[in-house]
Design a protein around this motif. Structure first.
Motif, PDB file in Angstrom:
ATOM      1  N   MET A 193      18.945 -10.552 -50.439  1.00  9.34           N
ATOM      2  CA  MET A 193      17.932 -10.186 -49.441  1.00  9.34           C
ATOM      3  C   MET A 193      17.154 -11.420 -48.978  1.00  9.34           C
ATOM      4  O   MET A 193      15.979 -11.352 -48.659  1.00  9.34           O
ATOM      5  N   THR A 194      17.855 -12.547 -48.949  1.00  9.65           N
ATOM      6  CA  THR A 194      17.241 -13.814 -48.537  1.00  9.65           C
ATOM      7  C   THR A 194      18.184 -14.553 -47.589  1.00  9.65           C
ATOM      8  O   THR A 194      19.399 -14.517 -47.760  1.00  9.65           O
ATOM      9  N   TYR A 223      13.984  -8.724 -45.451  1.00  8.11           N
ATOM     10  CA  TYR A 223      14.580  -9.976 -45.920  1.00  8.11           C
ATOM     11  C   TYR A 223      13.536 -11.073 -46.061  1.00  8.11           C
ATOM     12  O   TYR A 223      12.568 -11.137 -45.295  1.00  8.11           O
ATOM     13  N   ARG A 232      23.424  -8.431 -53.083  1.00  2.00           N
ATOM     14  CA  ARG A 232      22.711  -9.146 -52.040  1.00  2.00           C
ATOM     15  C   ARG A 232      21.431  -9.760 -52.604  1.00  2.00           C
ATOM     16  O   ARG A 232      20.807  -9.194 -53.490  1.00  2.00           O
ATOM     17  N   LEU A 261      13.339 -10.927 -39.798  1.00  2.00           N
ATOM     18  CA  LEU A 261      13.784 -10.766 -41.185  1.00  2.00           C
ATOM     19  C   LEU A 261      12.815  -9.899 -41.981  1.00  2.00           C
ATOM     20  O   LEU A 261      13.232  -9.015 -42.741  1.00  2.00           O
ATOM     21  N   ASP A 297      22.108 -14.672 -48.537  1.00  2.00           N
ATOM     22  CA  ASP A 297      23.098 -13.764 -47.943  1.00  2.00           C
ATOM     23  C   ASP A 297      23.678 -14.297 -46.642  1.00  2.00           C
ATOM     24  O   ASP A 297      24.706 -13.814 -46.183  1.00  2.00           O
ATOM     25  N   LEU A 328      21.878 -10.667 -39.316  1.00  2.00           N
ATOM     26  CA  LEU A 328      21.804  -9.433 -40.093  1.00  2.00           C
ATOM     27  C   LEU A 328      22.970  -8.502 -39.754  1.00  2.00           C
ATOM     28  O   LEU A 328      23.501  -7.813 -40.630  1.00  2.00           O
TER      29      LEU A 328
END
Length: 351
Positions: free
Chosen positions: A70-71, A100, A68, A95, A127, A314
């Motif tokens: 994480m963006t 994120y 991932r 986020l 992601d 998410l």
């Protein structure tokens, strides 16, 4: 001249945190990666050790393990629009709370700008994607959807795309706007559109027409002025309004920017608001609080809209979607202010 000898600062490792907390390195990893899956007492113990040791997780290594970034990418039509700015704040808050980061893609209403963001997604540098532009971006014959990443349509639904939609009750609010004006006695109406052909405009105009029919009016009882969701559209509508021999006494603008542009222009020509013409906006942007008179408008829950869209995305990324998450429509609130009032008596309308 003597040279100062620099020494590398010893890096705090996960083993140091584990030793300080009196737990295994596996437990520390679980606390950092999945805090909801450990006991609160263990979580607090490990996090106190992290704080005391100054340990900073290696996000690059973690992302390689989880595959991932994480963006999340957020594609917006025009960042100068205060609606999208407020929605983005909600997205960013949700986020950030979940660890994120965010990349904002500003199209500035230019389709040719989509290509760069299609490349970003196809190369899987994010992601997931939140689309506020009302369509799946493309580059040549390639579509952003080919990447197979989670995508959520936010603000404007993208019908038949097979993705979740998080929007507001556009059609219902527009219908209520006509009902509200009709209750004030207005039977000659004006409609200032949004960007023609967009899903939002189709929904809002459909709701307006439903309201017209419910009020016992016909298509001959309203005037429609077209344009994008901008101040300039309201100005152009006002100029057309001023040229009419028989002017509407109640006007519904599908965005606050257009409503504000309309009001400023007609007042400059001597038309009184609301004595000669009542105006209802749509959005509830901060600027509406500072117009003279203050703007009656349907307020969108913009911050909550952004948070909800991010939350659904998410859940998709984590594989936790439920059927109820696929079509979410948030209600709007009518803010009755100074730009609306009873319809003028015959002979007193601005003609």
């Amino acid at each position: 001249m003597s040279r100062r000898r620099w020494r590398a600062v010893k890096e705090t490792r996960i083993a140091d945190v584990a030793r300080l907390a009196g737990v295994s390195t596996a437990t520390v990893s679980r606390v950092l990666a999945n805090p909801d899956q450990v006991r609160p007492k263990t979580h607090d113990l490990v996090m106190e050790a992290v704080r005391r040791s100054g340990y900073t997780p290696n996000s690059t290594a973690r992302n390689l393990r989880t595959r991932r970034t994480m963006t999340v990418l957020v594609v917006a039509p025009r960042l100068t629009n205060p609606v999208f700015a407020q929605v983005l704040r909600g997205v960013d808050d949700e986020l950030t709370q979940n660890g994120y980061g965010i990349i904002v893609g500003n199209l500035d209403n230019l389709i040719e700008r989509e290509a760069r963001y299609v490349d970003l997604v196809l190369s899987r540098q994010v992601d997931g994607v939140l689309l506020m532009n009302g369509r799946i971006p493309e580059k040549g014959r390639r579509s952003m959807g080919e990447a197979g990443l989670p995508i959520v349509a936010l603000c404007s639904a993208i019908p038949d795309a097979g993705i979740p939609n998080v929007t507001v009750e556009d059609r219902e609010a527009s219908r209520r706007a006509v009902e509200y004006l009709a209750q004030l006695g207005h039977s000659k109406l004006g409609y200032i559109s949004g960007t023609p052909g967009t899903f939002i405009e189709v929904e809002r105009f459909s709701g307006f027409q439903e309201g017209v029919a419910a009020a016992g009016l016909s298509q001959e009882d309203f005037v429609r002025w077209e344009g994008p969701f901008t101040f300039a559209t309201g100005v152009a509508a006002a100029e057309a309004f001023l040229r009419l021999k028989k002017r509407p006494t109640g006007v519904f603008a599908t965005c606050d920017e257009s409503a504000i542009g309309f009001i400023k222009t007609v007042r400059s020509a001597g038309v009184r608001v609301p004595d000669d013409v009542s105006v209802v906006g749509f959005d509830g942007i901060e600027f509406a609080d500072y117009t003279e008179p203050t703007l009656t408008t349907f307020q969108q829950p913009l911050h909550e809209l952004g948070r909800t869209g991010a939350r659904i995305l998410l859940k998709m990324i984590q594989g936790k979607m439920s059927p109820a998450d696929w079509d979410i429509r948030l209600p709007l609130q009518l803010l009755e202010r100074g730009t609306t009032g009873p319809a003028p008596r015959r002979g007193r309308s601005a003609k």
